[in-house]
Write a protein that holds these residues in place. Structure first.
Motif: not given
Lengths: 333, 381
Positions: A273-277, A282-287
């Motif tokens: 998702g972009g670390i630190g963001n 959230l997006v990274g987890g769902f993706v």
């Protein structure tokens, strides 16, 4: 098991919902990684153990209350709250302890970041082994008889009493969405929203952003960076505690090494998702959750983890700062 | 700089190395030869306290030598080029599986033919992984390599062709020629006697006595050490150092940093694959369980514990990481716990590793001296 593209299309709704519940848990754990990384540029390798302690705290709290409640809705909610409080308090406590014991002495000395990673790995081993050897440890102080219910079979899985009976709430396509799915996904979203508001709208949140951008200047402006770092670990621990309870409701059992793979995946989600963001987590987890589910539907469940890592490699090649970019952390060269 | 009024006291290690450096050359050579001979004789001497009571001492020494080899390879990647690789076990696995496939499962090549192929396969996998990923920033590289290590293992678990979870057995051994037997010493307290019943055959690669494998591994280790010294002192070594210290400046000075990072990665993979091939041959069978992520972490720990960037340091670190768990087998249950504690304590109290490279010691001292001149206190960044 049946696989392939038609299988994916036939079960699309099922795979999507289960992928989202999986992703919700990744996302909550990823929060801890992403916040600590945003502020300290440190991979908090032991964060998986923070989560794992939460799962045990939730389980033991329910066991101490006498197992799963049989009664009314209020009782169920009470039990859940007890598990939640225990898990959040334990995870937050372990996160703070980690910061104090494993990282702060290093920061004081200005040690290189790789050393902090080694310290984190050491702390992770110690924390996991304490749970894995809890029968031996309590045996050494003569408490194993009183506590046998909690400490026996320390290296095996520990089940979570079923508090929330899985019930189908409504149908979505040909998949019946259960109450557990709804609880997991909505709690993750609420948690994320609260955290996002906290970081972006409050005074303390401003401190976190300031330290993440430039800790020296923040210190000159009167921000107590040690406090902010503690706060960061605390928030990560709280999110991990919530994740722990959701995980136990959904999966139903934990082990001394349950955190490891989940931690690696959650970190992957954070990077994705972009670390630190925060929103990136959230997006990274769902993706990641969705990709794992779709991917394993196409080529087989045994390749689930391979799909996760391949996705990471591909995303990093084409978008090195992750899907949403790095925003909590400073822009680095 | 030497004229400065603040002069740091020489440490014990410095005065020791200064004294060794001051010896006449023939004495120095004799010392080195003596040390090497001692290393070769170690399993035969079977020294008390050092020897492992529960397992074959030769086998333990083999593990120590292989770990040292791995640490040397990883040191090129982490210590020299400054690239954090958390999936090094992947290369180790590529080497081991290539040997396994070529010597037992799908072909019956002799081992000596399979090892070069394995090493090249590992090197190629390093390049394939490195070309796309070395452009991403440091911490991401760590996580991408971690993913690579896991992918390799999971592919092995899930491929029938690679023996799935059960692995591959009946691997090829190095060719044996029985020339003579070397008796071991047996110790009674501090009195040693030659035990003619307990011998190591020169040179039979057997299942019970692992000593010949140790000799083989030690030989390879010494060769790699030698190559390491040569390459570190060459143009390549300096380019790595410049890249690690400041990539942008190095690039401006005309160092093609990407190429050198790739070279470091490939060389690391080469050595990792070699160690994996050796391990597979000694073990006789391999399964995906030999290539868990935990081992990557152990390897990184060995390098950092020893002092990344210093070849003697990382060899010492690897020796500790490999040897201590074997020596204290009776505490098997507790060893991960103790290992974790040791890592934490070391990181907190000796963050530069046991034997930091001389250059970084010098740099730190210079920094302290500058600090004293400028009148600022301890830097707490």
């Amino acid at each position: 098991m049946e696989t392939g593209l038609t299988f994916l299309l036939e079960n699309f709704v099922t795979l999507t919902v289960t992928g989202l519940t999986l992703g919700a848990i990744y996302a909550l754990i990823a929060l801890g990684y992403t916040m600590v990384y945003g502020v300290l540029q440190l991979i908090n390798f032991a964060h998986s153990e923070v989560f794992m302690y939460g799962t045990f705290a939730a389980t033991w709290a329910v066991m101490a209350l006498g197992g799963a409640p049989r009664g009314s809705l209020t009782e169920i909610i009470g039990w859940l709250l007890a598990a939640l409080v225990a898990a959040v308090a334990t995870s937050a406590g372990i996160a703070l302890l980690l910061e104090r014991v494993a990282y702060r002495p290093l920061r004081r000395r200005g040690a290189p970041r790789l050393i902090a990673l080694i310290s984190a790995i050491g702390a992770s081993f110690v924390l996991a082994e304490i749970i894995g050897l809890r029968d031996k440890i309590t045996g050494a102080v003569g408490l194993d008889d009183q506590l046998s219910e909690y400490v026996r079979n320390a290296r095996e899985g520990t089940g979570f009493p079923q508090i929330v009976k899985t019930r189908v709430l409504f149908d979505l396509g040909d998949y019946g969405v259960t109450n557990v799915d709804v609880i997991v996904i909505s709690s993750a979203l609420v948690m994320m929203l609260l955290l996002d508001l906290f970081v972006n709208r409050t005074r303390l949140g401003r401190g976190i952003r300031a330290v993440a951008q430039d800790s020296e200047t923040a210190a000159l402006m009167g921000v107590n960076s040690d406090r902010i770092v503690q706060l960061t670990f605390l928030l990560g621990g709280v999110a991990a505690g919530v994740a722990a309870v959701l995980y136990m409701i959904q999966v139903g059992s934990t082990r001394f090494n349950a955190g490891f793979l989940l931690g690696v995946k959650a970190f992957t989600a954070a990077v994705l998702g972009g670390i630190g963001n925060l929103r990136g987590a959230l997006v990274g987890g769902f993706v990641l959750g969705l990709a794992e589910n779709y991917g394993s539907a196409i080529i087989g469940t045994q390749w689930q983890d391979v799909v996760a890592f391949l996705l990471l490699v591909v995303i990093l090649l084409f978008r090195p700062t992750g899907l949403l970019g790095e925003s909590l952390g400073k822009v680095r060269t | 700089m030497s004229g400065s009024s603040v002069v740091a006291k020489p440490t014990i290690r410095q005065s020791f190395s200064a004294r060794v450096a001051a010896l006449p050359k023939p004495v120095k050579i004799a010392l080195w030869v003596g040390l090497v001979v001692l290393l070769y004789l170690l399993p035969v001497l079977d020294p008390p306290l050092l020897s492992t009571p529960d397992t074959n001492f030769g086998g333990v020494l083999f593990t120590v030598a292989t770990y040292s080899l791995v640490a040397l390879g990883l040191n090129i990647v982490i210590g020299y080029a400054g690239l954090l690789d958390l999936g090094y076990v992947g290369f180790y696995a590529v080497g081991a599986y290539t040997v396994a496939v070529l010597t037992s499962e799908h072909a019956s090549w002799p081992l000596l033919l399979a090892v070069p192929v394995a090493v090249v396969a590992s090197l190629v996998s390093g390049v394939i992984l490195g070309v796309p990923t070395l452009r991403v920033r440091g911490d991401y590289l760590a996580i991408v390599t971690l993913g690579f290590g896991e992918i390799i293992r999971l592919v092995a678990v899930n491929s029938e062709w690679l023996g799935s979870a059960a692995g591959i057995s009946n691997l090829g051994k190095p060719p044996s020629i029985q020339l003579f037997d070397i008796p071991h010493l047996s110790w009674d307290g501090i009195v040693a006697s030659v035990d003619l019943d307990d011998t190591s055959a020169f040179l039979v690669f057997g299942v019970v006595d692992r000593t010949p494998y140790y000799w083989l591994a030690l030989t390879i280790l010494l060769l790699v050490l030698w190559a390491d010294i040569l390459i570190k002192n060459s143009r390549v070594g300096r380019a790595w150092e410049a890249t690690r210290e400041d990539e942008d400046v190095a690039e401006l000075m005309g160092v093609p940093t990407f190429k050198f990072k790739l070279l470091a990665f490939a060389m690391g993979a080469f050595i990792g694959g070699l160690a994996g091939a050796l391990y597979a041959s000694k073990q006789g069978f391999i399964s995906p369980n030999s290539f868990l992520l935990l081992f990557s972490i152990l390897f990184v720990a060995a390098v950092v514990v020893g002092g990344q960037g210093n070849r003697w340091g990382v060899v010492a670190g690897a020796a500790l990481v490999a040897y201590l768990p074997e020596r204290f087998r009776e505490f098997t249950e507790w060893r991960v716990l103790v290992f974790g504690l040791a890592l934490m304590l070391l990181a907190i109290f000796r963050p530069q590793g046991l034997l930091p490279p001389r250059r970084s010691v010098r740099a730190r001292r210079l920094d302290e001296r500058l600090g004293a001149i400028e009148g600022r206190g301890q830097t707490n960044a």
